[in-house]
Design an enzyme around this catalytic site. Structure first.
Site, PDB file in Angstrom:
ATOM      1  N   HIS A 117      87.341  32.379  19.041  1.00 39.94           N
ATOM      2  CA  HIS A 117      87.667  33.790  18.774  1.00 39.94           C
ATOM      3  C   HIS A 117      88.772  34.177  19.765  1.00 39.94           C
ATOM      4  CE1 HIS A 117      86.015  38.068  17.797  1.00 39.94           C
ATOM      5  NE2 HIS A 117      87.210  38.190  18.337  1.00 39.94           N
ATOM      6  N   CYS A 134      92.110  40.045  16.381  1.00 33.99           N
ATOM      7  CA  CYS A 134      91.796  38.714  16.911  1.00 33.99           C
ATOM      8  C   CYS A 134      91.803  37.690  15.773  1.00 33.99           C
ATOM      9  CB  CYS A 134      90.412  38.707  17.538  1.00 33.99           C
ATOM     10  SG  CYS A 134      90.278  39.721  19.008  1.00 33.99           S
ATOM     11  N   THR A 143      81.497  34.175  13.823  1.00 35.49           N
ATOM     12  CA  THR A 143      81.974  35.221  14.727  1.00 35.49           C
ATOM     13  C   THR A 143      82.054  36.520  13.941  1.00 35.49           C
ATOM     14  OG1 THR A 143      83.481  35.718  16.554  1.00 35.49           O
ATOM     15  CG2 THR A 143      84.502  34.875  14.556  1.00 35.49           C
TER      16      THR A 143
END
Lengths: 204, 160
Positions: free
Chosen positions: B46, B29, B23
């Protein structure tokens, strides 16, 4: 759950709104830098969160981001995104300094960039407020120099909530002088409800 | 062949070795890897926000609690053994600070706590983490070795 309705006519109206706002931001930039600024036709994207790179390109690229929150009747998030090279040129012009500036570390450069963000987003918001009659204020500017994806994700979840689809309104501003070319991207991400208020001005 | 599965924002993916899970551009995040080395199966989520309860719904994969539940059920379907599952995570930074509004809300920190809590609830040991700070991360998880590679722009690279 808030469902975004972006029909063709709303899309056109949105582009017009962004055109007015970023046109004003571009002329501020132009007078700050004492140069002619070109502006692209606004683009509007409605993208699901997991497809953000479709709209923004590579998310791990180093970018310089000025981030301001727009508060009031039609809240949202405004960002001015520059690549490192363009940010460096702009800082040198703002500080009237011929020598190379280390924009990663130089604090003068950082405050010049924040001032730039402040002026540009103020112009954008002033144009929006004048034309729509909606009262809008902006926050102090925050500066980030990092992976664009990381800064977008942090900006999106500022405030503790995020829609499934992100509406991104974008224009590219650029200038080319004797030997130097630079460009920046202006982004406005309206929050829930802001869209209806702005479009209400058009009666749609 | 470069077999890398990319996970977008507010999403999760599961896979088997020799695949890798990646990711890009984690800010506040969190990227959470849950893996079973023995079965060579792993998932990467994520996650954007701490909990589905305090927010007004939408995609379940945005939130730590609901996203991890979905991912665990997919890992189970793929054949991972619940008692072999382990976890690693990265992210939860604070990318912007507004002058004069020091620590009003640190969504990154709340995300870290929420993920830790969900893992604890599910009885999954957290083997390593690289969280917090003020910088973005791109992460790549090697399902075959259980290594999590973390890239940053100014803070170098590391493996946890």
């Amino acid at each position: 759950m808030f469902k975004m309705d972006v029909s063709a006519i709303r899309l056109e109206a949105l582009k017009e709104i962004v055109n007015i706002g970023s046109g004003n931001a571009a002329s501020s930039l132009s007078s700050m830098l004492q140069t002619r600024i070109e502006m692209t036709v606004p683009k509007v994207w409605l993208v699901p969160l997991n497809k953000l790179s479709d709209a923004l390109g590579r998310l791990d690229e180093l970018k310089v981001v000025l981030f301001l929150k727009v508060e009031g009747g039609a809240p949202g998030k405004a960002m001015f995104v520059l690549d490192e090279n363009s940010a460096e040129i702009i800082v040198r012009k703002l500080l009237r300094q011929p020598d190379k500036v280390d924009i990663l570390k130089d604090e003068m450069a950082h405050s010049a960039l924040k001032e730039l963000g402040n002026v540009m987003v103020s112009s954008f918001v002033t144009a929006l407020a004048t034309f729509s009659g909606i009262t809008l204020q902006i926050s102090v500017p925050a500066l980030g120099i990092d992976m664009i994806g990381a800064m977008i994700d942090a900006a999106l979840i500022e405030g503790g909530r995020v829609d499934d689809d992100v509406l991104i309104l974008n224009t590219k501003l650029s200038a080319s002088e004797a030997s130097e070319e630079y460009e920046g991207m202006f982004l406005f991400i309206p929050e829930e409800g802001a869209l209806d208020k702005l479009l209400g001005v058009f009666g749609i | 062949m470069n077999n890398t599965i990319i996970v977008g924002m507010a999403d999760y993916k599961v896979g088997k070795s020799p695949a890798k899970l990646m990711t890009v551009g984690l800010g506040s995040c969190i990227g959470v890897c849950i893996y079973d080395l023995q079965s060579q199966i792993a998932g990467l989520a994520h996650i954007m926000l701490p909990s589905s309860g305090e927010n007004s719904g939408g995609k379940e994969t945005k939130y730590a609690d609901t996203c991890l539940k979905l991912m665990l059920s997919d890992l189970d379907k793929l054949g991972a053994k619940a008692n072999k599952l382990k976890a690693k995570m990265a992210g939860g930074a604070q990318m912007f600070s507004f002058a004069g509004k020091a620590s009003l809300l640190k969504i990154g920190e709340r995300n870290i706590l929420a993920v830790e809590q969900e893992l604890k609830k599910a009885g999954i040991p957290l083997m390593a983490s690289d969280v917090g700070g003020t910088y973005g991360r791109t992460i790549n998880f090697d399902i075959s070795t259980g290594e999590l590679f973390i890239k940053t722009i100014n803070q170098g690279e590391k493996v946890i």
